[in-house]
Design a protein around this motif. Structure first.
Motif, short mmCIF file in Angstrom:
data_model
loop_
_atom_site.label_atom_id
_atom_site.label_comp_id
_atom_site.label_asym_id
_atom_site.label_seq_id
_atom_site.Cartn_x
_atom_site.Cartn_y
_atom_site.Cartn_z
N ALA B 422 0.82 -1.21 0.00
CA ALA B 422 0.00 0.00 0.00
C ALA B 422 0.86 1.26 0.00
O ALA B 422 0.53 2.26 -0.62
CB ALA B 422 -0.92 0.01 1.21
N SER B 423 1.99 1.20 0.73
CA SER B 423 2.77 2.41 0.87
C SER B 423 3.52 2.73 -0.40
O SER B 423 4.02 3.82 -0.59
CB SER B 423 3.75 2.27 2.04
N GLY B 424 3.61 1.78 -1.31
CA GLY B 424 4.25 2.04 -2.59
C GLY B 424 3.26 2.60 -3.59
O GLY B 424 2.87 3.76 -3.52
N PRO B 425 2.86 1.78 -4.55
CA PRO B 425 2.04 2.24 -5.67
C PRO B 425 0.76 2.95 -5.27
O PRO B 425 0.50 4.06 -5.75
CB PRO B 425 1.71 0.95 -6.41
N PHE B 426 0.00 2.37 -4.37
CA PHE B 426 -1.32 2.93 -4.10
C PHE B 426 -1.26 4.33 -3.53
O PHE B 426 -2.00 5.21 -3.94
CB PHE B 426 -2.10 2.00 -3.17
N VAL B 427 -0.38 4.52 -2.56
CA VAL B 427 -0.33 5.82 -1.91
C VAL B 427 0.09 6.91 -2.89
O VAL B 427 -0.58 7.93 -3.01
CB VAL B 427 0.60 5.79 -0.68
N THR B 428 1.21 6.69 -3.61
CA THR B 428 1.69 7.78 -4.48
C THR B 428 0.70 8.09 -5.59
O THR B 428 0.46 9.26 -5.91
CB THR B 428 3.06 7.44 -5.10
N THR B 429 0.14 7.04 -6.19
CA THR B 429 -0.78 7.28 -7.31
C THR B 429 -2.06 7.98 -6.85
O THR B 429 -2.48 8.97 -7.45
CB THR B 429 -1.14 5.94 -7.99
N SER B 430 -2.64 7.49 -5.77
CA SER B 430 -3.89 8.11 -5.33
C SER B 430 -3.64 9.53 -4.82
O SER B 430 -4.46 10.42 -5.01
CB SER B 430 -4.58 7.25 -4.27
N THR B 431 -2.47 9.75 -4.22
CA THR B 431 -2.17 11.10 -3.74
C THR B 431 -2.09 12.08 -4.91
O THR B 431 -2.59 13.20 -4.82
CB THR B 431 -0.82 11.12 -3.00
N ASP B 432 -1.45 11.65 -5.98
CA ASP B 432 -1.32 12.51 -7.15
C ASP B 432 -2.69 12.93 -7.68
O ASP B 432 -2.95 14.10 -7.92
CB ASP B 432 -0.55 11.79 -8.27
N ILE B 433 -3.55 11.94 -7.89
CA ILE B 433 -4.87 12.24 -8.46
C ILE B 433 -5.67 13.15 -7.54
O ILE B 433 -6.21 14.17 -7.97
CB ILE B 433 -5.66 10.93 -8.71
N VAL B 434 -5.73 12.80 -6.27
CA VAL B 434 -6.51 13.61 -5.34
C VAL B 434 -5.91 15.00 -5.22
O VAL B 434 -6.64 16.00 -5.15
CB VAL B 434 -6.60 12.91 -3.96
N GLY B 435 -4.56 15.08 -5.23
CA GLY B 435 -3.91 16.38 -5.15
C GLY B 435 -4.30 17.28 -6.32
O GLY B 435 -4.63 18.45 -6.14
N ILE B 436 -4.28 16.71 -7.53
CA ILE B 436 -4.65 17.49 -8.71
C ILE B 436 -6.10 17.95 -8.59
O ILE B 436 -6.43 19.14 -8.80
CB ILE B 436 -4.48 16.64 -10.00
N ALA B 437 -6.98 17.03 -8.22
CA ALA B 437 -8.40 17.35 -8.12
C ALA B 437 -8.63 18.48 -7.13
O ALA B 437 -9.34 19.46 -7.42
CB ALA B 437 -9.19 16.11 -7.72
N MET B 438 -8.00 18.39 -5.97
CA MET B 438 -8.21 19.40 -4.93
C MET B 438 -7.69 20.76 -5.34
O MET B 438 -8.34 21.79 -5.16
CB MET B 438 -7.50 18.96 -3.63
N PHE B 439 -6.49 20.75 -5.93
CA PHE B 439 -5.88 22.01 -6.34
C PHE B 439 -6.75 22.70 -7.39
O PHE B 439 -7.04 23.91 -7.30
CB PHE B 439 -4.48 21.73 -6.88
N CYS B 440 -7.20 21.93 -8.38
CA CYS B 440 -8.04 22.49 -9.43
C CYS B 440 -9.36 23.01 -8.85
O CYS B 440 -9.84 24.08 -9.23
CB CYS B 440 -8.33 21.44 -10.50
N LEU B 441 -9.92 22.28 -7.94
CA LEU B 441 -11.19 22.65 -7.34
C LEU B 441 -11.07 23.98 -6.60
O LEU B 441 -11.89 24.89 -6.77
CB LEU B 441 -11.65 21.56 -6.38
N VAL B 442 -10.01 24.08 -5.79
CA VAL B 442 -9.79 25.33 -5.05
C VAL B 442 -9.66 26.49 -6.02
O VAL B 442 -10.28 27.55 -5.85
CB VAL B 442 -8.53 25.22 -4.15
N ALA B 443 -8.86 26.28 -7.07
CA ALA B 443 -8.64 27.35 -8.05
C ALA B 443 -9.94 27.71 -8.75
O ALA B 443 -10.26 28.88 -8.96
CB ALA B 443 -7.60 26.88 -9.07
N TYR B 444 -10.73 26.71 -9.09
CA TYR B 444 -11.99 26.92 -9.81
C TYR B 444 -12.95 27.73 -8.96
O TYR B 444 -13.59 28.68 -9.44
CB TYR B 444 -12.60 25.55 -10.13
N LEU B 445 -13.02 27.40 -7.68
CA LEU B 445 -13.95 28.09 -6.79
C LEU B 445 -13.52 29.52 -6.49
O LEU B 445 -14.35 30.40 -6.32
CB LEU B 445 -14.10 27.32 -5.47
N MET B 446 -12.21 29.76 -6.45
CA MET B 446 -11.74 31.06 -5.99
C MET B 446 -11.35 32.01 -7.12
O MET B 446 -11.21 33.22 -6.87
CB MET B 446 -10.56 30.88 -5.04
N LEU B 447 -11.11 31.48 -8.32
CA LEU B 447 -10.61 32.40 -9.36
C LEU B 447 -11.65 32.67 -10.43
O LEU B 447 -12.61 31.96 -10.59
CB LEU B 447 -9.35 31.81 -9.99
#
Lengths: 447, 447
Positions: B422-447
């Motif tokens: 879990a600490s290998g593939p799953f964590v890094t991959t899911s973190t990347d996707i969720v990170g992108i989604a969150m960052f875009c969402l924040v930007a979308y809502l605020m800009l």
């Protein structure tokens, strides 16, 4: 096989305890080995664990099981007892095990328990006085030492009189100042003619460690020389204890953890003594290094603003390219770090290592660059030769990441530093920056 | 202390060999322990190593040193010998060590050497027949077994007659079918009155393993029960060998490596038998998973094209936000994985673990988000409240990454899977996707 036996015992015990069949459960426990009981207790819930532990009928049995429990389960159980009760159990443990248990408890609790132990606390207190992670802290004070002037026959008689709690397989020989002068295995002792003096049949100048030697050095020594135990002497060469191979196994497990955590930019300290502020403080330096690298990435990307402006789709592909580069780099780094640590790879054969890692990564780079090209074509973003740009960008990023991941640990190792550190912060941060630079450069040249 | 002694020997040897002072170097070697010599050889260059090894004057001495060498150095040396020479050395090794050495060599070479060994090859060949990584493959065939009908006195006499190369600390007791029925430590044997029968003083039903048991299970058993050796029986309970604690230490070191490599998405196989295609094949699955995750990231970013188009500087900050999120996630994951593996953390106390990791990460998230806000303000990119957007984006990405890094290994562990994966593939991959989604969402809502 051993696994299923433990599970069976666990299932039976839980069933009996939940049914309130205490007598039956007690009989089952009496027939089981302490280590089996400890294994079961480790896996039970808090309340079941307490109920089963209470069924153990003597302080000896409780002491034996408690010494074999994992840290969390032990801390849990001791939290339930008053100092008097804990003291009664600890009094039946070898002093080194008791010291280990006390070291894990909060200062105040361990002081209360020591007070309740009374006279026997002296041995434990002197062990607690050694710095953590040294030979002194992990040694046992129960060993078998005899004067060099005894005969083999007298030695065997002394051995027969002793009632040791810990098994001893070596006989240590000391002179009249208690200085360690020799060693004999039990087997060598039995083979001697009865009237040989110990000083004439012992192996002189035995391998030894000092109380303040690091536990990792001790473990390496025991592993290297295939010893079952190594004697510990103080600064004037007086024999004060013995580190046995079972303690060494614990140390090795701990050191492996230390290595793994180092690669992730944190330390064992954090697992041992958790605390939110402390945890954050330990992790901070690596994250700060990564942050600094990220700042470099921002500046780099800003420089290529025009290219990005023109072909916005480039940015969609940036995370996948950096992610794949990072993964390949850390795979190379881990293989090299562990290869070096276990002697499978040698720093001297740099060429072969680099060749192998580079070849492997090249294959992977070709495969995934091609796949990314297809993805980009299918999605139809950007201008006509856009798929070629992202494909080439990934290829360059992966191959350079592989080079960094392979060479940084080798470089660190050559410079005498710990290669495990290289595979953590340095590899990921430098891979990110170089990846961004290469991708932008390819895009700039081609678009 | 042990370290400096080895370095001293190394320096002296190299000096003497380079000067051609062979006789002097030979005398120095004769006074040194095999393990010390092996340690020095491991660190020498190829030509120095060969020169020093040639100075060892007997096949016994050579066999002892060779068995203690690290893999790379050993393979190197054996590569220099003809089969006859190798056979002569291997004949002086315990069969299990000889089998280990041969297992590391290419098939053809090892067959040639086995042919040259002649009669003594039988024992080695039967050991080579066991599957790698099982008790059978790591056991020693030199053990001390006695019939249950002997008296303690007769047992001691038998012991005195034996000339073993490996030290034995347990006496195994077998019935007339060679079935294992009991065990006695050497110490217990000495303590018995002379005419006690072994079957009356032995410990019955000894802990044992079967030839096909996994070596990791064997190691855990030895560590758990603090054994110095564990007997190995075949399917009909006939005693066929012994796994000693020094072999167990080697296994534990190997397993620690296995764990570390698993986290990086590769395996020990790759370090053991390198080969470019094989290496790529082993690493492929994890990279493919990461590629699939990256593909998700591309689609996500494409969805937010308008926001990115409007404020291009957002993309400059994407790598640092994803990088920091990934680092925090893998720190949390490693702490949880190793905490579980060493018993410092318990799956049952999920609440406390999550609370601790979350608290630590929250502190780090606040610190670095604030720092990123300052960086963004200083650089002056984007519209007025742009610094708040990137700062908030990083905060959300880090905290969610911490949650993923902490909960995924716990979840895997609850489901009975290996948390290290879990600490290998799953964590890094899911973190990347969720990170992108969150960052875009924040930007979308605020800009």
């Amino acid at each position: 096989m051993p696994e299923s036996r433990g599970s069976l015992l666990q299932a039976s015990l839980v069933r009996l305890v939940r049914r309130g069949a205490w007598a039956h459960a007690g009989r089952l426990l009496a027939k089981s080995h302490s280590a089996e009981i400890a294994e079961v207790l480790d896996r039970l819930t808090r309340s079941d664990r307490k109920a089963v532990f209470d069924l153990l009928d003597s302080a000896e049995a409780r002491a034996e099981v408690l010494a074999l429990l994992e840290f969390a389960a032990r801390a849990d159980l001791l939290g339930e007892f008053d100092p008097e009760m804990s003291a009664q159990i600890l009094r039946h443990m070898p002093p080194d095990d008791a010291a280990d248990v006390l070291r894990e408890l909060p200062r105040e609790t361990s002081d209360n328990i020591l007070g309740a132990i009374g006279d026997a606390a002296e041995d434990i207190e002197s062990l607690l006085g050694y710095t953590e992670d040294t030979a002194g802290a992990i040694m046992s004070t129960e060993f078998f030492a005899l004067p060099e002037s005894l005969t083999a026959k007298e030695a065997v008689e002394r051995l027969q009189q002793r009632q040791d709690t810990e098994a001893s397989f070596y006989v240590y020989v000391v002179d009249d100042r208690s200085y360690l002068v020799g060693v004999l295995s039990l087997r060598q002792l039995i083979l001697q003619p009865p009237y040989t003096l110990l000083k004439d049949c012992m192996v002189g100048e035995p391998i030894r460690v000092r109380t303040d030697d690091d536990q990792e050095e001790v473990a390496q020594l025991v592993a290297r020389y295939d010893l079952l135990a190594v004697p510990v002497v103080d600064h004037s060469n007086v024999l004060v204890g013995v580190v046995t191979v079972d303690d060494v196994i614990d140390v090795m497990r701990e050191e492996a953890t230390e290595d793994i955590l180092k690669m992730a930019g944190t330390t064992w300290e954090e697992v041992k003594s958790p605390g939110v502020f402390r945890g954050a403080w330990i992790r901070f330096p690596w994250l700060a290094a990564s942050f600094a690298g990220g700042f470099g990435g921002i500046l780099l990307l800003a420089r290529f603003e025009d290219v990005i402006q023109q072909t916005l789709a480039l940015t969609f592909f940036l995370p996948i390219i950096l992610g794949m580069g990072g993964n390949v780099a850390s795979q190379c780094a881990m293989v090299v770090v562990r290869g070096l640590a276990t002697g499978r790879l040698e720093v001297s054969s740099v060429g072969r290592i680099i060749g192998h890692e580079f070849g492997t990564s090249l294959l992977l780079a070709v495969t995934f660059s091609f796949a990314l090209g297809i993805v980009a074509t299918y999605l139809g973003f950007g201008p006509r030769h856009f798929p070629i740009v992202v494909s080439l960008g990934m290829f360059v990023a992966i191959t350079i990441a592989a080079m960094l991941g392979t060479t940084l640990p080798l470089l660190f190792s050559r410079l005498g530093a710990d290669p495990a550190i290289a595979s953590g912060p340095f590899v990921t941060t430098s891979t990110d920056i170089v990846g961004i630079a290469m991708f932008c450069l390819v895009a700039y040249l081609m678009l």
